[in-house]
Enzyme design. Structure first.
Site, PDB file in Angstrom:
ATOM      1  N   THR A  81       7.065   6.785   2.157  1.00 31.40           N
ATOM      2  CA  THR A  81       8.114   5.941   1.604  1.00 31.40           C
ATOM      3  C   THR A  81       9.410   6.727   1.570  1.00 31.40           C
ATOM      4  OG1 THR A  81       8.671   4.385  -0.165  1.00 31.40           O
ATOM      5  CG2 THR A  81       7.800   6.524  -0.830  1.00 31.40           C
ATOM      6  N   ILE A 162       7.742   2.972  -9.671  1.00 32.14           N
ATOM      7  CA  ILE A 162       8.290   1.931  -8.803  1.00 32.14           C
ATOM      8  C   ILE A 162       9.639   2.373  -8.255  1.00 32.14           C
ATOM      9  CG2 ILE A 162       7.103   0.121 -10.101  1.00 32.14           C
ATOM     10  CD1 ILE A 162       9.782  -0.623 -11.385  1.00 32.14           C
ATOM     11  N   CYS A 179       5.298   2.623   4.088  1.00 31.43           N
ATOM     12  CA  CYS A 179       3.966   2.270   3.589  1.00 31.43           C
ATOM     13  C   CYS A 179       3.035   1.791   4.693  1.00 31.43           C
ATOM     14  CB  CYS A 179       4.072   1.216   2.479  1.00 31.43           C
ATOM     15  SG  CYS A 179       5.028   1.791   1.070  1.00 31.43           S
TER      16      CYS A 179
END
Length: 262
Positions: A81, A162, A179
């Site tokens: 990510t 997050i 991802c």
């Protein structure tokens, strides 16, 4: 940096870019302290300089441009990510022994924090079964990811969290397959025509977190519901903590917790 103790939780907002190794060290130390009962839970809102992180299931083929930004081993489940300026990262260091020992419900509740927070700005964001992150429909069958989730649980204390795209440079995502999903794109609040500020988002996240998790520790109460179908994506492996705090590797979390996506 702003730090406040609200109820039984520290709410911290960093106003400078935090280097990733420093954040990892801080989280590791805090997790140990929470487990020993020497520190309160922590929700930490921050931004990182441009970088890529690799989860435990990262496929090197998904690192398209390895020389573009620093690449760090995140120590969490999942794959590659991106983090960088304009992206609100929120790390949740919570004690699930006080909130209910249910990792699947924890992940579902984190997703709901994102979904309800974005709804306050008029954005309809949704889960997708078998697909990592939180998504928005763009029309003509196109869906873009607006937020990512990446967590780890150690002896029932959670960390990582997050990342919501507020106004990052979206071209920075081109150095990876985010991802492990190549079939869909990435967007931001600005890309959706909503140039909100970090402060705008921070205020909403705190209110929604209180509604879902509680600033005073309480058992999680959301009922986990199946996400709508989506294209199949690689799911991460993250061993579950046992009652003794060790890692149970007998049942891959892909099978026991299908919503647990990083």
């Amino acid at each position: 940096m702003a730090e406040t103790l609200v109820g039984g939780i520290e709410w911290r907002i960093s106003d400078t870019l935090i280097e990733y190794p420093a954040a990892l060290d801080e989280m590791e130390e805090r997790v140990r302290a929470i487990r020993k009962g020497k520190a309160s839970e922590l929700v930490w809102l921050l931004e990182h300089p441009p970088l890529y992180t690799a989860g435990t299931s990262a496929d090197v083929a998904d690192l398209v441009d390895p020389d573009r930004f620093p690449v760090y081993d995140a120590g969490r489940g999942g794959q590659y990510t991106y983090h960088g300026p304009g992206q609100r990262v929120v790390y949740f260091l919570l004690d699930l022994q006080k909130r209910g020992k249910d990792v699947r419900q924890f992940i579902y509740s984190l997703e709901e924090v994102i979904i309800q927070s974005l709804a306050k700005f008029g954005v309809t964001a949704e889960r997708r079964k078998g697909r990592v992150g939180v998504w928005v429909e763009r029309g003509a069958g196109r869906e873009d990811k607006v937020a990512a989730i990446g967590v780890r649980v150690r002896q029932w204390v959670t960390y990582h969290g997050i990342a919501i795209n507020v106004e990052p440079d979206l071209s920075h995502f081109e150095g990876i397959v985010p991802c492990g999903i190549s079939e869909h794109g990435v967007t931001s609040m600005t890309g959706l025509g909503l140039p909100i500020t970090m402060n705008d988002l921070d205020v909403v996240i705190k209110d929604v977190f209180d509604e879902i998790f509680g600033l005073e520790p309480r058992r999680m109460a959301l009922e986990v519901q199946e996400a709508p179908e989506g294209p199949t994506a690689k799911l991460p492996y993250e061993a579950m903590p046992t009652e003794e705090g060790t890692q149970d590797t007998t049942s891959p979390i892909e099978n026991t917790h299908p919503v647990f996506q990083i």
